[in-house]
Design an enzyme around this catalytic site. Structure first.
Site, PDB file in Angstrom:
ATOM      1  N   ASN A  44       0.829  -1.208   0.000  1.00 36.30           N
ATOM      2  CA  ASN A  44       0.000   0.000   0.000  1.00 36.30           C
ATOM      3  C   ASN A  44       0.864   1.259   0.000  1.00 36.30           C
ATOM      4  O   ASN A  44       1.959   1.288   0.556  1.00 36.30           O
ATOM      5  CB  ASN A  44      -0.975  -0.008   1.191  1.00 36.30           C
ATOM      6  CG  ASN A  44      -0.282  -0.122   2.545  1.00 36.30           C
ATOM      7  OD1 ASN A  44       0.745  -0.782   2.681  1.00 36.30           O
ATOM      8  ND2 ASN A  44      -0.833   0.530   3.542  1.00 36.30           N
ATOM      9  N   GLU A  46       0.380   5.429   0.730  1.00 33.42           N
ATOM     10  CA  GLU A  46      -0.523   6.455   1.243  1.00 33.42           C
ATOM     11  C   GLU A  46      -0.118   7.840   0.768  1.00 33.42           C
ATOM     12  O   GLU A  46       1.039   8.084   0.428  1.00 33.42           O
ATOM     13  CB  GLU A  46      -0.510   6.436   2.784  1.00 33.42           C
ATOM     14  CG  GLU A  46      -1.115   5.177   3.363  1.00 33.42           C
ATOM     15  CD  GLU A  46      -1.118   5.156   4.889  1.00 33.42           C
ATOM     16  OE1 GLU A  46      -1.801   4.294   5.448  1.00 33.42           O
ATOM     17  OE2 GLU A  46      -0.435   5.997   5.510  1.00 33.42           O
ATOM     18  N   CYS A  55      -4.315   0.716  -2.312  1.00 38.30           N
ATOM     19  CA  CYS A  55      -4.141  -0.544  -1.591  1.00 38.30           C
ATOM     20  C   CYS A  55      -3.059  -1.421  -2.225  1.00 38.30           C
ATOM     21  O   CYS A  55      -2.770  -1.309  -3.417  1.00 38.30           O
ATOM     22  CB  CYS A  55      -5.440  -1.345  -1.603  1.00 38.30           C
ATOM     23  SG  CYS A  55      -6.855  -0.475  -0.934  1.00 38.30           S
ATOM     24  N   GLU A  57      -3.197  -4.557  -2.979  1.00 40.97           N
ATOM     25  CA  GLU A  57      -3.723  -5.426  -4.034  1.00 40.97           C
ATOM     26  C   GLU A  57      -3.693  -4.727  -5.389  1.00 40.97           C
ATOM     27  O   GLU A  57      -3.303  -5.294  -6.399  1.00 40.97           O
ATOM     28  CB  GLU A  57      -5.175  -5.838  -3.750  1.00 40.97           C
ATOM     29  CG  GLU A  57      -5.388  -6.583  -2.467  1.00 40.97           C
ATOM     30  CD  GLU A  57      -5.776  -5.649  -1.315  1.00 40.97           C
ATOM     31  OE1 GLU A  57      -5.033  -4.687  -1.033  1.00 40.97           O
ATOM     32  OE2 GLU A  57      -6.821  -5.919  -0.705  1.00 40.97           O
ATOM     33  N   CYS A  88     -10.741  -4.442   0.034  1.00 44.45           N
ATOM     34  CA  CYS A  88     -11.826  -3.461   0.049  1.00 44.45           C
ATOM     35  C   CYS A  88     -12.646  -3.597  -1.236  1.00 44.45           C
ATOM     36  O   CYS A  88     -12.288  -4.330  -2.159  1.00 44.45           O
ATOM     37  CB  CYS A  88     -11.258  -2.044   0.175  1.00 44.45           C
ATOM     38  SG  CYS A  88     -10.526  -1.412  -1.350  1.00 44.45           S
ATOM     39  N   CYS A  91     -10.756  -2.829  -4.581  1.00 42.92           N
ATOM     40  CA  CYS A  91      -9.860  -3.911  -5.007  1.00 42.92           C
ATOM     41  C   CYS A  91     -10.662  -5.111  -5.514  1.00 42.92           C
ATOM     42  O   CYS A  91     -10.268  -5.764  -6.481  1.00 42.92           O
ATOM     43  CB  CYS A  91      -8.950  -4.327  -3.858  1.00 42.92           C
ATOM     44  SG  CYS A  91      -7.708  -3.066  -3.480  1.00 42.92           S
TER      45      CYS A  91
HETATM   46 ZN    ZN Z   1      -8.378  -2.153  -1.541  1.00 46.71          ZN
END
Ligand code: ZN
Length: 132
Positions: A44, A46, A55, A57, A88, A91
């Site tokens: 990930n 940010e 993310c 993924e 999430c 993703c």
């Molecule tokens: Zn995600």
């Protein structure tokens, strides 16, 4: 290509070390397995503008797709949280589009041997896809 969940989980844990998460400190790692046996990791990333965060993924998926990979057998996702991090909604949508047949392996980094497995269909039933 034999699918080795443990090996993929280990690759996700290694990818997690590259997490760029100065705000949440919540490190997530992912590893995609291609049909040819290649493993593509991601972590990930940010942003100070939180909504721009991406993310693990999707980072792994975007890396793989833009490297010419198209056929995915599995993805592993790990983080330090109880039972491991579930993907999430964003993703799930991307994975349903580009890796619909992929098995999804999830684990907590504090218990990497405890792997939970899902199908993309179970994680996102009736996914939105454009049928050619
Ligand atoms: Zn995600």
């Amino acid at each position: 290509m034999k699918m080795d969940a443990k090996q993929l989980i280990a690759a996700a844990a290694a990818a997690r070390e590259s997490s760029v998460s100065p705000y949440s400190k919540f490190k997530v790692g992912a590893a995609l397995l291609t049909r040819a046996g290649q493993i593509v990791g991601g972590a990930n990333v940010e942003s100070a503008s939180y909504g721009l965060t991406c993310c693990a993924e999707r980072v792994a998926l975007f890396k793989a797709l833009t490297s010419g990979e198209k056929d995915f057998m599995a993805i592993a996702v790990v983080a330090r949280c109880a039972k491991g991090p579930m993907p999430c909604g964003a993703c799930r949508q991307l994975l349903a589009e580009y890796a619909p047949k992929a098995k999804v392996f999830i684990a907590d980094t504090a218990a990497l041997h405890r792997v939970r497995a899902f199908t993309m269909k179970s994680l996102l039933p009736s996914a939105f896809v454009l049928v050619p």
